[in-house]
Scaffold this motif. Structure first.
Motif, PDB file in Angstrom:
ATOM      1  N   PHE A  36      -8.000  12.625   4.275  1.00 51.82           N
ATOM      2  CA  PHE A  36      -8.118  11.658   3.397  1.00 51.82           C
ATOM      3  C   PHE A  36      -7.020  11.485   2.468  1.00 51.82           C
ATOM      4  N   TYR A  37      -7.127  12.580   1.469  1.00 52.60           N
ATOM      5  CA  TYR A  37      -5.971  12.600   0.465  1.00 52.60           C
ATOM      6  C   TYR A  37      -4.502  12.660   0.940  1.00 52.60           C
ATOM      7  N   PHE A  38      -4.424  13.415   2.097  1.00 55.97           N
ATOM      8  CA  PHE A  38      -3.035  13.315   2.783  1.00 55.97           C
ATOM      9  C   PHE A  38      -2.538  12.080   3.027  1.00 55.97           C
ATOM     10  N   ALA A  39      -3.426  11.102   3.531  1.00 60.44           N
ATOM     11  CA  ALA A  39      -3.238   9.904   3.914  1.00 60.44           C
ATOM     12  C   ALA A  39      -2.755   9.055   2.401  1.00 60.44           C
ATOM     13  N   ILE A  40      -3.775   9.194   1.329  1.00 59.78           N
ATOM     14  CA  ILE A  40      -3.639   8.348   0.276  1.00 59.78           C
ATOM     15  C   ILE A  40      -2.137   8.842  -0.384  1.00 59.78           C
ATOM     16  N   ASN A  41      -1.720   9.975  -0.205  1.00 59.16           N
ATOM     17  CA  ASN A  41      -0.458  10.575  -0.668  1.00 59.16           C
ATOM     18  C   ASN A  41       0.765   9.923  -0.045  1.00 59.16           C
ATOM     19  N   ILE A  42       0.764   9.814   0.993  1.00 57.84           N
ATOM     20  CA  ILE A  42       1.549   9.160   2.212  1.00 57.84           C
ATOM     21  C   ILE A  42       1.840   7.750   1.930  1.00 57.84           C
ATOM     22  N   ALA A  43       0.479   7.212   1.502  1.00 55.54           N
ATOM     23  CA  ALA A  43       0.566   5.903   1.542  1.00 55.54           C
ATOM     24  C   ALA A  43       1.090   5.343  -0.006  1.00 55.54           C
ATOM     25  N   ASN A  44       0.884   6.331  -1.048  1.00 57.10           N
ATOM     26  CA  ASN A  44       1.278   6.065  -2.221  1.00 57.10           C
ATOM     27  C   ASN A  44       2.943   6.199  -2.328  1.00 57.10           C
ATOM     28  N   ALA A  45       3.239   7.353  -1.795  1.00 63.87           N
ATOM     29  CA  ALA A  45       4.610   7.691  -1.493  1.00 63.87           C
ATOM     30  C   ALA A  45       5.387   6.360  -0.884  1.00 63.87           C
ATOM     31  N   SER A  52      10.530   1.015  -5.508  1.00 65.94           N
ATOM     32  CA  SER A  52      11.945   1.379  -5.784  1.00 65.94           C
ATOM     33  C   SER A  52      12.996   0.566  -5.099  1.00 65.94           C
ATOM     34  N   LYS A  53      12.786   0.286  -3.971  1.00 66.16           N
ATOM     35  CA  LYS A  53      13.702  -0.402  -3.085  1.00 66.16           C
ATOM     36  C   LYS A  53      13.736  -2.178  -3.489  1.00 66.16           C
ATOM     37  N   SER A 230       7.341  15.797  -9.552  1.00 65.44           N
ATOM     38  CA  SER A 230       7.161  14.953  -8.526  1.00 65.44           C
ATOM     39  C   SER A 230       7.207  13.383  -8.785  1.00 65.44           C
ATOM     40  N   MET A 231       7.777  12.966 -10.144  1.00 64.29           N
ATOM     41  CA  MET A 231       7.793  11.805 -10.501  1.00 64.29           C
ATOM     42  C   MET A 231       8.449  11.005  -9.728  1.00 64.29           C
ATOM     43  N   LYS A 232       8.243   9.758  -9.557  1.00 62.94           N
ATOM     44  CA  LYS A 232       8.995   8.509  -8.649  1.00 62.94           C
ATOM     45  C   LYS A 232       9.109   7.491  -9.385  1.00 62.94           C
ATOM     46  N   TYR A 233      10.324   6.866  -9.379  1.00 60.08           N
ATOM     47  CA  TYR A 233      10.642   5.597  -9.685  1.00 60.08           C
ATOM     48  C   TYR A 233       9.605   4.423  -9.475  1.00 60.08           C
ATOM     49  N   GLY A 234       9.210   4.336  -8.453  1.00 63.05           N
ATOM     50  CA  GLY A 234       8.359   3.403  -7.868  1.00 63.05           C
ATOM     51  C   GLY A 234       7.019   3.498  -8.574  1.00 63.05           C
ATOM     52  N   SER A 235       6.608   4.423  -8.821  1.00 61.08           N
ATOM     53  CA  SER A 235       4.963   5.071  -9.290  1.00 61.08           C
ATOM     54  C   SER A 235       5.243   4.545 -10.947  1.00 61.08           C
ATOM     55  N   LEU A 236       6.381   4.702 -11.624  1.00 57.40           N
ATOM     56  CA  LEU A 236       6.453   4.290 -12.729  1.00 57.40           C
ATOM     57  C   LEU A 236       6.545   2.892 -12.971  1.00 57.40           C
ATOM     58  N   ILE A 237       7.277   2.058 -11.954  1.00 60.99           N
ATOM     59  CA  ILE A 237       7.379   0.639 -12.095  1.00 60.99           C
ATOM     60  C   ILE A 237       5.731   0.140 -11.962  1.00 60.99           C
ATOM     61  N   LYS A 238       5.163   0.812 -10.979  1.00 54.10           N
ATOM     62  CA  LYS A 238       3.680   0.231 -10.559  1.00 54.10           C
ATOM     63  C   LYS A 238       2.692   0.466 -11.807  1.00 54.10           C
TER      64      LYS A 238
END
Length: 258
Positions: A36-45, A52-53, A230-238
């Protein structure tokens, strides 16, 4: 074979079967949670990558003017200056003008000269600065010691006021200090009069503000961002988009805008 021995054997096998079933259930539950958490992480990534695109339209327009002051709380063990500088560059690209960098041990404060030198386009925040739009980003560096020092000095201010009032008054009863008096005392001391952040982003494993001065985050929106590495530009925007899409009614429930 007597009946008692048969009964003991029956109980033994029932106990073994129950143990096996319980272990299988536990392992199945464990695997299910991990999946479940693996699927959530994949979806968030995936979502972060799409953001970011620029492929998700609603994240293209940020009301960045609502974010007057941003606080970044980083786990001290995760304070890599290269990541911090990259994060600051992302914020500058988004138009954020005022940022407070905090870690509990003060590693970022010790590295502030290096960060200011490497991140071309930032100035050091002064306590009397006004939060206005300006060409350069202002950076404040804070640590846990700032809060301790501020509280100690505020307590001393209140104590001196108590002594002064005691010398001019015949009443010598117990003095009770209110929250407003404590707030005023904190505003008069170094480290206690910094701006209250609109949004606080926590980078680290812990879902807490890691000792950031509590009197500065009374109405602050707090979001956990995960490890800095593990920071991500898209996560920051979100995270910023999510903040700009809520209406903060102080003293009432926070409602999401439609």
């Amino acid at each position: 074979m007597d009946f008692a021995k048969l009964k003991r054997m029956l109980y033994y096998w029932i106990h073994q079967i129950v143990n096996i079933l319980l272990r299988l259930t536990w392992h199945l539950l464990h695997v299910t949670i991990h999946l479940f958490y693996f699927a959530i992480n994949i979806a968030n990534a995936l979502e972060s990558h799409l953001i970011s695109k620029g492929l998700l339209r609603r994240y293209k327009s940020l009301h960045i003017s609502k974010l007057q002051y941003l606080a970044i709380v980083i786990e001290s063990e995760d304070c890599r200056t290269s990541n911090v500088i990259e994060l600051l560059q992302w914020l500058a690209d988004l138009g954020v003008k005022h940022v407070c960098l905090y870690d509990k041990e003060g590693i970022l404060k010790k590295s502030k000269d290096f960060i200011l030198e490497k991140f071309d386009g930032a100035t050091l925040f002064q306590e009397n600065d006004v939060l206005l739009d300006q060409p350069l980003m202002t950076l404040e560096f804070a640590s846990f010691s700032d809060g301790k020092e501020a509280v100690a000095k505020a307590a001393n201010v209140l104590f001196m006021k108590y002594l002064k009032s005691g010398s001019t008054s015949s009443y010598q009863g117990e003095q009770i200090f209110t929250e407003s008096q404590m707030g005023e005392a904190l505003k008069t001391v170094v480290g206690g009069n910094g701006p209250e952040p609109d949004l606080l982003l926590v980078y680290g494993p812990a879902r807490c503000h890691l000792g950031f001065p509590a009197w500065r985050i009374r109405y602050t929106e707090i979001q956990h961002m995960g490890p800095l590495k593990s920071m991500k530009y898209g996560s920051l925007i979100k995270a910023i988009y999510k903040f700009t899409m809520v209406q903060q009614n102080h003293g009432s429930v926070v409602q999401e805008l439609t």
